[in-house]
Design an enzyme around this catalytic site. Structure first.
Site, PDB file in Angstrom:
ATOM      1  CG  ASP A   1     -37.397-117.991 -18.188  1.00 33.56           C
ATOM      2  OD1 ASP A   1     -36.253-118.482 -18.056  1.00 33.56           O
ATOM      3  OD2 ASP A   1     -38.188-118.358 -19.088  1.00 33.56           O
TER       4      ASP A   1
ATOM      5  N   GLY B   1     -42.536-125.705 -13.061  1.00 33.28           N
ATOM      6  CA  GLY B   1     -41.992-125.947 -14.387  1.00 33.28           C
ATOM      7  C   GLY B   1     -40.588-125.397 -14.551  1.00 33.28           C
ATOM      8  CB  SER B   2     -38.049-126.285 -16.957  1.00 31.32           C
ATOM      9  OG  SER B   2     -38.729-126.115 -18.182  1.00 31.32           O
ATOM     10  CB  CYS B   3     -40.264-121.788 -18.471  1.00 30.17           C
ATOM     11  SG  CYS B   3     -39.901-123.149 -19.578  1.00 30.17           S
ATOM     12  CG  PHE B   4     -43.870-119.278 -15.799  1.00 34.91           C
ATOM     13  CD1 PHE B   4     -43.475-118.877 -17.076  1.00 34.91           C
ATOM     14  CD2 PHE B   4     -45.221-119.493 -15.578  1.00 34.91           C
ATOM     15  CE1 PHE B   4     -44.389-118.720 -18.096  1.00 34.91           C
ATOM     16  CE2 PHE B   4     -46.151-119.330 -16.593  1.00 34.91           C
ATOM     17  CZ  PHE B   4     -45.734-118.955 -17.843  1.00 34.91           C
TER      18      PHE B   4
END
Ligand code: UGA
Length: 434
Positions: free
Chosen positions: A274, A268-271
């Site tokens: 980040d 995904g684009s987050c974990f």
């Protein structure tokens, strides 16, 4: 009718659009702004540029009530609103740090427009930005380009989002908590008023604490997943089903049952972005974040475990036809950013396999990366004549598959990452962590 706020949302990715539709649903007037004219035209035509359950219906409903519109004109958006949410992307740079160029640009542009605007305007940063960004980048830009005094002439808040793709609108309307980082009480009061009907606890704090809450939340969830995968990898060697083990852990209130599903690792684009950004920030501060680094290492290795198992079962992969079920980084989305499918398919191709792929939503996006593999209309179609099947995404429709669907395989080797198949319907398959 209760009087709503006038809001503008800058950036119409899944976070921006969900925020816009969510606030319109709550009765506020929303202007969504994006530099991408195509997206703007789509939204104004009642179409959503991203697939997200409930979003299309929500957008159309809001349009009917005249509560939402889209524009590519930032000045129009700012001038006709009192609160602006910045929801532009903060992608990962090559060195792992967070690319703030969109946030930088947009804060300058907003500042320029605020110079001429009357009234107290609040700018709320919803994009995920590394701690200190709002103080060091956003506020100085707003101040310089508006010529006004932060706090006194305009407000600033950090209002992180905790929206999961696939359930973003639901998460927006039923949040566990609202975090408001505030430059001053006046800014925070306005944002609190906007959120008071959501029925969630509201935490008021400083700007950089709010920024850190977002990174710490995502890092913690990523840590839980890598932990589950590590235990899962041990369980596999012991002939234990890690899902049973995690059920036993999750019943402990201190642990909670969430985000303990072992499998191929998080995408995904987050974990990934980040956790990497926090690692990078820590290192620039002279601290080595060993735990976070290990979380990422486990995650990078995890997708290849399904290939290891495939090799063990099949021998050489060269020239074999492999059915790949599920390409999206998780169910209910067409998003393939950092999806484990990218690693798995690349590795299969590198080893000389023929790939027959199926996904209910993500084929369009995956085809852009892999134009030359075979895309199938259904799982059943992908399985026809294949030498093995790898199930990568837990799409609910895969639970409906039966032995009959797998009967057309040349060799019956079925391996799944998580728990996608239904053992009452399909026999003789295994998972990488059970
Ligand atoms: C995540 C967070 O869950 C949101 O709270 C946050 O707002 C968002 O990032 C963001 O920063 O914008 P998202 O990336 O959409 O949301 O998806 P998740 O449902 O969190 O899943 C992330 C990855 O972890 C997926 O690849 C999923 O398959 C994997 N996962 C999740 C597991 O492997 N095991 C689990 O138990 C849970």
């Amino acid at each position: 009718m209760k009087k709503g706020f006038n809001l503008s949302i800058i950036g119409t990715g899944y976070v921006g659009l969900t925020t816009g539709v969510g606030f319109a649903y709550a009765g506020h007037r929303v202007i969504c702004m994006d530099i991408d004219k195509e997206k703007v035209a789509k939204i104004n035509a009642g179409e959503t540029p991203v697939y997200e359950p409930g979003l299309l219906e929500g957008l159309r409903d809001a349009k009917k009530k005249n509560l939402i519109e889209a524009t590519d004109d930032l000045e129009y958006a700012i001038t006709n609103s009192d609160i602006t949410f910045i929801t532009v992307p903060t992608p990962e740079k090559k060195d792992g740090s967070c690319d703030l160029s969109f946030v930088e640009q947009v804060s300058k542009d907003i500042g320029r427009i605020l110079r001429e605007k009357e009234g107290y305007h609040v700018v709320a940063v919803k994009s995920t930005v590394i701690p200190e960004t709002t103080e060091r980048v956003v506020i100085p830009n707003l101040e310089e380009y508006s010529g006004k005094i932060p706090g006194e002439d305009f407000g600033v808040c950090v209002n992180p989002e905790f929206l999961r793709e696939g359930s973003a609108l639901r998460d927006f309307l039923k949040p566990d908590r609202i975090v408001i980082g505030e430059l001053n009480t006046r800014s925070g009061d306005i944002l609190e008023m906007l959120h008071r009907d959501f029925g969630a606890p509201i935490l008021r704090t400083s700007l950089k604490v709010a920024e850190m809450i977002k990174y710490a939340s995502n890092s913690f969830l990523a840590t839980k997943i890598s932990f589950a995968n590590e235990i899962g990898n041990i369980c596999k060697r012991l002939g234990i089903d890690v899902y049973e083990v995690m059920k036993g852990l999750g019943l402990d209130k201190r642990i909670s049952p969430h985000f303990l599903r072992a499998g191929l690792g998080f995408g995904g684009s987050c974990f990934p972005k980040d956790v990497n950004a926090l690692i990078h920030k820590a290192e620039t501060l002279g601290y080595e974040p060993r735990l976070l680094k290990e979380v990422m290492k486990i995650n990078q290795r995890q997708p290849y475990r399904i290939i290891d198992l495939l090799r063990k079962r099949l021998g050489s992969i060269k020239g074999r036809e492999i059915a790949v079920l599920g390409l999206a980084f998780k169910p209910d989305t067409d998003d393939i950013r950092e999806a484990v499918s990218i690693k798995v398919v690349s590795e299969l191709l590198k080893s000389g396999a023929e790939v027959r792929a199926y996904d209910p939503k993500a084929v369009f996006n995956f085809r852009k990366l892999f134009p030359n593999i075979t895309y199938c209309e259904s799982a059943r179609d992908a399985l026809k004549g294949s030498d093995a099947c790898l199930v990568l995404t837990e799409w609910p429709e895969f639970r409906e598959l039966t032995d009959e669907d797998f009967s057309s395989m040349r060799e019956r080797i079925i391996i799944e990452g998580g728990k996608a198949l239904n053992p009452n319907r399909v026999k003789g398959f295994e998972g990488i962590c059970w």
